[in-house]
Design an enzyme around this catalytic site. Sequence first.
Site, PDB file in Angstrom:
ATOM      1  N   MET A  56       0.812  -1.222   0.000  1.00  0.00           N
ATOM      2  CA  MET A  56       0.000   0.000   0.000  1.00  0.00           C
ATOM      3  C   MET A  56       0.843   1.270   0.000  1.00  0.00           C
ATOM      4  O   MET A  56       0.587   2.185  -0.791  1.00  0.00           O
ATOM      5  CB  MET A  56      -0.986  -0.019   1.155  1.00  0.00           C
ATOM      6  CG  MET A  56      -2.137  -0.983   0.908  1.00  0.00           C
ATOM      7  SD  MET A  56      -3.350  -0.992   2.219  1.00  0.00           S
ATOM      8  CE  MET A  56      -4.462  -2.268   1.597  1.00  0.00           C
ATOM      9  N   GLU A  97      11.671   7.025   8.410  1.00  0.00           N
ATOM     10  CA  GLU A  97      12.635   6.142   9.066  1.00  0.00           C
ATOM     11  C   GLU A  97      13.310   5.251   8.051  1.00  0.00           C
ATOM     12  O   GLU A  97      14.505   5.024   8.082  1.00  0.00           O
ATOM     13  CB  GLU A  97      11.965   5.302  10.156  1.00  0.00           C
ATOM     14  CG  GLU A  97      11.093   4.169   9.658  1.00  0.00           C
ATOM     15  CD  GLU A  97      10.561   3.302  10.789  1.00  0.00           C
ATOM     16  OE1 GLU A  97      10.266   3.839  11.864  1.00  0.00           O
ATOM     17  OE2 GLU A  97      10.432   2.093  10.579  1.00  0.00           O
TER      18      GLU A  97
END
Length: 447
Positions: free
Chosen positions: A223, A244
Site C-alpha cells: 500500500m 525512518e
Amino acid sequence: MDYKNEYNEKLITAEKAASFVKSGDYVDYGWAGQTPVAIDKELAKRAGELKDVIVRGGVLLAVPEIFKADPNGDSFVWFSWHAGGPDRGRINNTDGGFYIPLRYSELPRLYRENSKVDIAYLVVAPMDKHGYFNMGLNASHLMAVIETADKVIVEVNENLPIALGGFENEVHISDVDFVVEGDNPPMAELPAGSFGEVDKKVAEIIVNEIPNGACIQLGIGGMPNAVGSLIAESDLKDLGVHTEMFVDAFVDLYNAGKVNGSRKNIDRFRQTYAFAAGTKKLYDFIDNNPQCMAAPVDYTNDARIISKLDNFVSINNAVNVDLVGQVSSESSGFKHISGAGGQLDFVLGAYLSEGGKSFICLSSTFFNKKTNQEESRIVPNFETGSAITVPRPITNYIVTEHGMFNAKGKSNWERAEGIINIAAPQFRDELIKEAEKIGIWRNSNKR
C-alpha cells in the site's frame, strides 16, 4: 595526518575477529542489509563450541550463516529489534529467536542505557583520508552501538554506498578496535513491494488527502508503494521526505519531479532517513548524494522533530484494526510478523504537525489459509497474543478500499459505526452484532 599506519595496525582476519566471542557474550550484528558477511562465516564455524551467545540485529535481508550452522539456537540466540523475513523464521520456528519490544525512536537510548554489548561487528565503507568509515545505509542507531560496545570491529565492504548529509553516520579509526577487510559482496537487496487493485484503491483515497508541499513518510509494503506510485503520476509538487526507512518509491518520486524539499521547515532540500533498504537503484541514488540525509533514528522518529514539519503525512500498514480504533501491526496472535518500528512515533508526530495527517491503511479482508476462507481485517477483538501497536487515543485516519474514517474526537459508538462502514460489506452485519454485545453500538446508528 596519515591514518594508514593505525589502520594497518588494527587490520585482522575475519577468523581472528570471530575468535573473540565467548559463550554468553552479547554481540551486535548491525542492521538490515549491513550484517557482517566474512565474520559471520567464521563465527558460524564455532557453532557447537559456543553456547548462549546473544546476537542482536534486525530487518535481516539475508539469512546469516550462524542461523544455518545452528538451526536450533543452542549456540547463537537471535534478538531482533524488528523482523525481516529471516528474523521472522528464527522467532516463530525455533527456540533461538526473540523479539525485543521497543519504539524505534528509543533504540539509541536503549543501547546507551539498557543494553550490554561485548562485541560489535559493523559493516562500513572503506576509510577516507581523514580516518573515517562511513556507515552507509544505516545511520539508525549504530553510533550508540559503538559507544556502548566493549570491542568494536568493522568489516569493510567497498560496495557500500556512501551516505552523506547527516550526523552520527561515520566512525573514526581511533574509535575502532579492529578492522576486517571483507569479501566485498554486493549489498543485500529488498525487492520493491508489489501492489494490486485493493492497494490502488486505498492509495487513491490517501493521495487525494495530500496537499502540495507535504512532507511524506512511507512504511514498507504494497500500500505505501502504491501511494508512492500514484503520487508520481499525480499533479502534486514540492513534496518533502522525512522517514525512518528510505525505499525505492522515494527515488521514483524524485525522478518524477515530485520531491524537492523546498517547503520543509527543517532540513530543507534534504531527503532525511534513518536507514535504507531496497534495490540497487536505491543504493546508487544514495551514494554520495548530498540531498540524501542519513541521521540517527532518535532524530528521524522523534515526534517532536516530526511535528516541526508542516503538513506531515505518515502512511503505514496494519494487520488488523478493532472497532474502537486500536491498531495491531506487528503480530497475528502469537505469530510474530515484524515489530513496532516507528509506527507509533509517526502516527503521533504527524498529528502534532500543523496540517499533518496519519494514515493507517489495510485491506478490508484477507484469505486465511488455516481456515481456507476469507476473513475480515476489521475485528471486534484481536486474536489472543496480538500486539497493539497504536493505542486508540493516538489513531487518526484508518483507510481500506471501502473508504476512510477519522477516529480523532470520536466516541466508541461513533468509532464502531465509522470503522464498520469501511469494513468489507459481507462482514458488516456480524460486526454490528459484535459491537452490540460489547456495548458500543446504538440502534439509532445509520448503517
